[in-house]
Write a protein that holds these residues in place. Structure first.
Motif, PDB file in Angstrom:
ATOM      1  N   THR A  22       0.875  -1.190  -0.036  1.00 49.34           N
ATOM      2  CA  THR A  22      -0.116  -0.065  -0.048  1.00 49.34           C
ATOM      3  C   THR A  22       0.653   1.203   0.041  1.00 49.34           C
ATOM      4  N   ASN A  23       0.091   2.418  -0.072  1.00 55.92           N
ATOM      5  CA  ASN A  23       0.992   3.630  -0.082  1.00 55.92           C
ATOM      6  C   ASN A  23       1.592   3.794   1.159  1.00 55.92           C
ATOM      7  N   MET A  24       0.933   3.239   2.429  1.00 58.54           N
ATOM      8  CA  MET A  24       1.286   3.285   3.679  1.00 58.54           C
ATOM      9  C   MET A  24       2.778   2.485   3.970  1.00 58.54           C
ATOM     10  N   HIS A  25       2.806   1.428   3.164  1.00 65.79           N
ATOM     11  CA  HIS A  25       4.188   0.682   3.526  1.00 65.79           C
ATOM     12  C   HIS A  25       5.212   1.708   2.740  1.00 65.79           C
ATOM     13  N   LEU A  26       4.933   2.346   1.615  1.00 65.16           N
ATOM     14  CA  LEU A  26       6.201   3.030   1.040  1.00 65.16           C
ATOM     15  C   LEU A  26       6.135   4.616   1.931  1.00 65.16           C
ATOM     16  N   ARG A  27       5.234   4.970   2.451  1.00 63.12           N
ATOM     17  CA  ARG A  27       5.598   6.167   3.559  1.00 63.12           C
ATOM     18  C   ARG A  27       6.393   5.779   4.744  1.00 63.12           C
ATOM     19  N   LEU A  28       6.580   4.360   5.015  1.00 66.99           N
ATOM     20  CA  LEU A  28       7.181   4.183   6.048  1.00 66.99           C
ATOM     21  C   LEU A  28       8.588   4.339   5.851  1.00 66.99           C
ATOM     22  N   LEU A 206      14.487  -4.954  25.442  1.00 58.80           N
ATOM     23  CA  LEU A 206      14.359  -3.796  24.584  1.00 58.80           C
ATOM     24  C   LEU A 206      15.147  -2.499  25.430  1.00 58.80           C
ATOM     25  N   TRP A 207      14.691  -2.538  26.771  1.00 61.34           N
ATOM     26  CA  TRP A 207      15.334  -1.400  27.634  1.00 61.34           C
ATOM     27  C   TRP A 207      16.642  -1.561  27.530  1.00 61.34           C
ATOM     28  N   GLN A 208      17.345  -2.609  27.428  1.00 59.41           N
ATOM     29  CA  GLN A 208      18.683  -2.798  27.583  1.00 59.41           C
ATOM     30  C   GLN A 208      19.329  -2.105  26.299  1.00 59.41           C
ATOM     31  N   HIS A 209      18.704  -2.294  25.261  1.00 59.05           N
ATOM     32  CA  HIS A 209      19.312  -1.865  23.805  1.00 59.05           C
ATOM     33  C   HIS A 209      18.111  -0.510  23.468  1.00 59.05           C
ATOM     34  N   LYS A 210      17.709   0.010  24.375  1.00 60.65           N
ATOM     35  CA  LYS A 210      16.511   1.103  23.765  1.00 60.65           C
ATOM     36  C   LYS A 210      17.436   2.280  23.141  1.00 60.65           C
ATOM     37  N   ASN A 211      18.688   2.474  23.037  1.00 61.31           N
ATOM     38  CA  ASN A 211      19.220   3.376  22.210  1.00 61.31           C
ATOM     39  C   ASN A 211      19.537   2.881  20.725  1.00 61.31           C
ATOM     40  N   ASN A 212      19.179   1.637  20.556  1.00 63.09           N
ATOM     41  CA  ASN A 212      19.210   1.127  19.369  1.00 63.09           C
ATOM     42  C   ASN A 212      17.852   0.979  18.582  1.00 63.09           C
ATOM     43  N   ILE A 213      16.800   1.572  19.214  1.00 60.39           N
ATOM     44  CA  ILE A 213      15.515   1.636  18.743  1.00 60.39           C
ATOM     45  C   ILE A 213      15.137   3.178  18.406  1.00 60.39           C
ATOM     46  N   HIS A 214      14.894   3.096  17.463  1.00 57.01           N
ATOM     47  CA  HIS A 214      14.450   4.545  16.990  1.00 57.01           C
ATOM     48  C   HIS A 214      12.900   4.545  16.763  1.00 57.01           C
ATOM     49  N   LEU A 215      12.211   5.424  17.515  1.00 56.53           N
ATOM     50  CA  LEU A 215      10.745   5.546  17.514  1.00 56.53           C
ATOM     51  C   LEU A 215      10.584   6.892  16.576  1.00 56.53           C
ATOM     52  N   VAL A 216       9.896   6.640  15.509  1.00 58.22           N
ATOM     53  CA  VAL A 216       9.506   7.809  14.747  1.00 58.22           C
ATOM     54  C   VAL A 216       8.079   7.958  14.754  1.00 58.22           C
ATOM     55  N   GLU A 217       7.622   9.259  15.102  1.00 53.92           N
ATOM     56  CA  GLU A 217       6.065   9.481  15.141  1.00 53.92           C
ATOM     57  C   GLU A 217       5.496   9.967  13.778  1.00 53.92           C
ATOM     58  N   GLU A 218       4.487   9.410  13.469  1.00 54.83           N
ATOM     59  CA  GLU A 218       3.979   9.681  12.323  1.00 54.83           C
ATOM     60  C   GLU A 218       2.747  10.947  12.671  1.00 54.83           C
TER      61      GLU A 218
END
Length: 286
Positions: A22-28, A206-218
């Motif tokens: 979908t277009n959403m997949h491409l937007r990611l 996940l907390w141990q490696h939180k600096n390697n998890i980038h949360l991108v707000e849409e």
């Protein structure tokens, strides 16, 4: 890999059904690229779409050949996102970690800074290339290093639903999650009000490696999903502007989604649930 601008080069890998894309997949990909560039630390050089194979056994999953073709059609106009059909061509379902390892190895093998002798062969010696070209050959954890000289960082691109699926019993192996977030990292697209940050907080891994998890707000929300696309098609409703026009044309030409296709794999247990449940039973009998 450090470029002249002293920015770390990144390749984004998205795995999933893409049923249909979908277009959403491409937007990611665009959202992730913008975010990483805005940090001033990264330069995204490529995006890879890797549709899952038919052996995943997900309900309503149509043939990989159609899903791959639609993804290729959808990315024809992109100068940086491409489709890779290696995962979808495998006879067996592969864990996401194995797909990451494969693409990391491929990036390392294509970089002249790394010796070809140190690369794990994709084809077993003594076998004909025609027969072995797409066969999965296991790559051990200690055969790959995320810090291989001259190799871009490979990060898994996903939505918040994938991040939260880490908590579903028997869907992911804990050691796989650990290696994914520790050695590769996640770029996770979230929405306002999403509990992704809370989910990371509640997971020790996940907390141990939180600096390697980038949360991108849409911020420009987009609620398009493959499930809703298939529902609209079953009801004879328009999907124009929800998927690329060429993809819509392909779907209509091949009459891909119907009530019959929605029932495909109905009652079949998802491949990872089958595999990990078997593993648990075997451990209990030992």
């Amino acid at each position: 890999m450090e470029n002249p601008d002293n920015k770390t080069e990144v390749v984004l890998l998205a795995c999933g059904s893409f049923n249909p894309i979908t277009n959403m997949h491409l937007r990611l990909f665009e959202l992730a690229k913008d975010y990483l560039h805005e940090t001033g630390k990264y330069k995204v050089i490529k995006g890879i779409i890797s549709p899952v194979g038919d052996a995943y056994k997900k309900k309503s999953l149509i043939s990989a050949s159609h899903r791959v073709t639609m993804a290729k059609i959808a990315t024809e106009s992109s100068d940086w996102v491409e489709v890779d059909d290696w995962e979808s061509s495998q006879n067996e379902w592969l864990e996401t970690l194995k797909v990451l390892r494969y693409h990391h190895q491929k990036l390392a093998s294509s970089n002249p800074a790394n010796s070809l002798q140190s690369a794990v062969p994709l084809i077993k010696p003594g076998r004909k290339r025609k027969q072995e070209a797409n066969r999965y050959i296991p790559v051990k954890k200690n055969q790959l290093s995320p810090d291989t000289k001259g190799v871009p960082q490979l990060k898994l691109l996903c939505g918040a639903d994938i991040l939260e699926s880490f908590g579903i019993p028997n869907l992911w192996k804990l050691e796989d999650i650990t290696e994914i977030v520790a050695n590769h990292g996640l770029v996770c697209i979230t929405r306002a009000g999403n509990n992704a940050q809370k989910f990371i907080y509640e997971s020790d891994t996940l907390w141990q490696h939180k600096n390697n998890i980038h949360l991108v707000e849409e911020w420009i929300t987009n609620d398009i999903s493959s499930t809703k696309i298939r529902r609209a098609l079953r009801r004879g409703q328009s999907i124009r502007y929800l998927v690329p026009d060429a993809v819509r044309g392909y779907i209509e030409k091949h009459n891909l989604y119907s009530s019959e296709s929605e029932d495909r794999n109905a009652g079949v247990i998802l491949a990872p649930l089958q595999k990990y449940a078997r593993g648990c039973k075997q451990e209990q009998t030992l």
